[in-house]
Design a protein around this motif. Sequence first.
Motif, PDB file in Angstrom:
ATOM      1  N   HIS A 220      76.052  39.252  46.658  1.00  0.00           N
ATOM      2  CA  HIS A 220      76.383  38.203  45.689  1.00  0.00           C
ATOM      3  C   HIS A 220      77.529  37.308  46.156  1.00  0.00           C
ATOM      4  O   HIS A 220      78.329  36.837  45.336  1.00  0.00           O
ATOM      5  CB  HIS A 220      76.695  38.834  44.335  1.00  0.00           C
TER       6      HIS A 220
ATOM      7  N   ALA B  10      79.033  33.265  34.145  1.00  0.00           N
ATOM      8  CA  ALA B  10      78.720  34.495  34.883  1.00  0.00           C
ATOM      9  C   ALA B  10      77.324  34.469  35.496  1.00  0.00           C
ATOM     10  O   ALA B  10      76.335  34.211  34.815  1.00  0.00           O
ATOM     11  CB  ALA B  10      78.866  35.691  33.963  1.00  0.00           C
ATOM     12  N   ASP B  11      77.273  34.767  36.803  1.00  0.00           N
ATOM     13  CA  ASP B  11      76.000  34.966  37.491  1.00  0.00           C
ATOM     14  C   ASP B  11      75.655  36.455  37.562  1.00  0.00           C
ATOM     15  O   ASP B  11      74.505  36.821  37.823  1.00  0.00           O
ATOM     16  CB  ASP B  11      76.077  34.427  38.921  1.00  0.00           C
ATOM     17  N   VAL B  12      76.672  37.306  37.376  1.00  0.00           N
ATOM     18  CA  VAL B  12      76.526  38.760  37.490  1.00  0.00           C
ATOM     19  C   VAL B  12      77.439  39.408  36.458  1.00  0.00           C
ATOM     20  O   VAL B  12      78.558  38.923  36.219  1.00  0.00           O
ATOM     21  CB  VAL B  12      76.938  39.246  38.904  1.00  0.00           C
TER      22      VAL B  12
ATOM     23  N   ARG C 237      70.872  35.947  29.330  1.00  0.00           N
ATOM     24  CA  ARG C 237      70.414  35.046  30.396  1.00  0.00           C
ATOM     25  C   ARG C 237      69.760  35.804  31.553  1.00  0.00           C
ATOM     26  O   ARG C 237      69.465  35.237  32.595  1.00  0.00           O
ATOM     27  CB  ARG C 237      71.584  34.202  30.897  1.00  0.00           C
TER      28      ARG C 237
ATOM     29  N   CYS D 251      84.984  35.593  37.418  1.00  0.00           N
ATOM     30  CA  CYS D 251      85.099  34.551  36.404  1.00  0.00           C
ATOM     31  C   CYS D 251      85.526  35.163  35.077  1.00  0.00           C
ATOM     32  O   CYS D 251      85.268  36.340  34.810  1.00  0.00           O
ATOM     33  CB  CYS D 251      83.786  33.785  36.245  1.00  0.00           C
TER      34      CYS D 251
ATOM     35  N   VAL E 210      70.836  37.939  33.789  1.00  0.00           N
ATOM     36  CA  VAL E 210      71.529  38.000  35.078  1.00  0.00           C
ATOM     37  C   VAL E 210      71.588  39.456  35.545  1.00  0.00           C
ATOM     38  O   VAL E 210      71.388  40.385  34.755  1.00  0.00           O
ATOM     39  CB  VAL E 210      72.956  37.411  34.966  1.00  0.00           C
TER      40      VAL E 210
ATOM     41  N   ASP F 286      78.477  34.077  44.177  1.00  0.00           N
ATOM     42  CA  ASP F 286      78.167  34.186  42.749  1.00  0.00           C
ATOM     43  C   ASP F 286      79.439  34.474  41.953  1.00  0.00           C
ATOM     44  O   ASP F 286      80.400  35.054  42.469  1.00  0.00           O
ATOM     45  CB  ASP F 286      77.159  35.312  42.497  1.00  0.00           C
ATOM     46  N   ASP F 287      79.440  34.070  40.683  1.00  0.00           N
ATOM     47  CA  ASP F 287      80.558  34.354  39.787  1.00  0.00           C
ATOM     48  C   ASP F 287      80.283  35.664  39.054  1.00  0.00           C
ATOM     49  O   ASP F 287      79.267  35.793  38.371  1.00  0.00           O
ATOM     50  CB  ASP F 287      80.730  33.217  38.775  1.00  0.00           C
TER      51      ASP F 287
END
Length: 256
Positions: A83, A114-116, A139, A108, A141, A86-87
Motif C-alpha cells: 500500500h 482513508a484508502d485502508v 466504501r 491519515c 476499502v 495509500d492513505d
Amino acid sequence: MTVAGAVVDLDGTVYLDGDPIDGALAGLERLASLPDGVWFVSNNPSHSPSEYVERLEDIGFETRPDRILSSGAVTTEYLADVHAGDDVFVIGTDGLRRQLREAGVTLCERRSAADVLLASWTTEFEYDDLVAALRILERDVPFYGTDPDLTFPGTDGRPIPGSGAIVRSIAETAEREPDRIFGKPSDAMVTAIADRLPGPPAEYLVIGDRNETDVALGERAGMTTVRVRTGADASGDVTPDHVVASLGDIESVLRG
C-alpha cells in the motif's frame, strides 16, 4: 532431541508487564547456547524491534533487532510494500503509528481520505473509532488487523482486552471480516519466521503460553511446539508437543 534454535514468545512467556517471570532468564540463556540461538516473536504491535531489544536488556538479556519479529513489524512491512502511496487510517497506539511512518507508510486522520483501515490494540478505543471504521468500510476499502489476540496478560497475570477484541468489534459492527490479520499464527508470520531461520523449521522449537497463537504458529510452520503455563490458559484446538511449567524448565525438553 537435536534442536538448532528456538522462537520464543514474550508476554506471558518471558515477562509479565515488563517483569521477568521466574526462571525465564535462565531458560533464555540455555536457548541462546544452541547452535542458532534464540529469536523472539510477539503479537504485541505497539513496540518496534529496537524497543523490544531495550525491554529485554532491561531484564538482563541481550539480543538484536533482527532477532525480533512482532505483529506490528510484519504489518508495517506489508503495508509499506503493498500500500505504498495509500492513505492508511489507524486505530492503534502511537507506537504502531511511529513504526508505520518510519517505514514510509502514509497515515491519515480524516476517515473520508482513508484508502485502508488498520485496527489494532489501544486503550483509547472509543465509540467514535467504531463509527469511523463503519464509515470507512462502507466504501469497501481493505481492512486489516495487526493480530488476533482477544486478550493478553495484564499486570497481575489476569487477561485484559487485546487487539483482537477491537478488530472483532469492528468486524461484527460492519459485518465485514478483515482481509488479513498479520500476527501469530497467520501465514504472513509463518513466512516471516521461516525467512529468518538459517535452517529448516523442523529443527527449531517454538515456545509460548498460548495454544491458539504460539502453538498454532509452530504447528503451521512444522516446528516442535512447547507451551509454558506462565501466561494464558490452555484454550484452543491445537495440542503442543510439550508442556512445561515455565521457560526455566526448557532443559527437560532439550534432553528429550
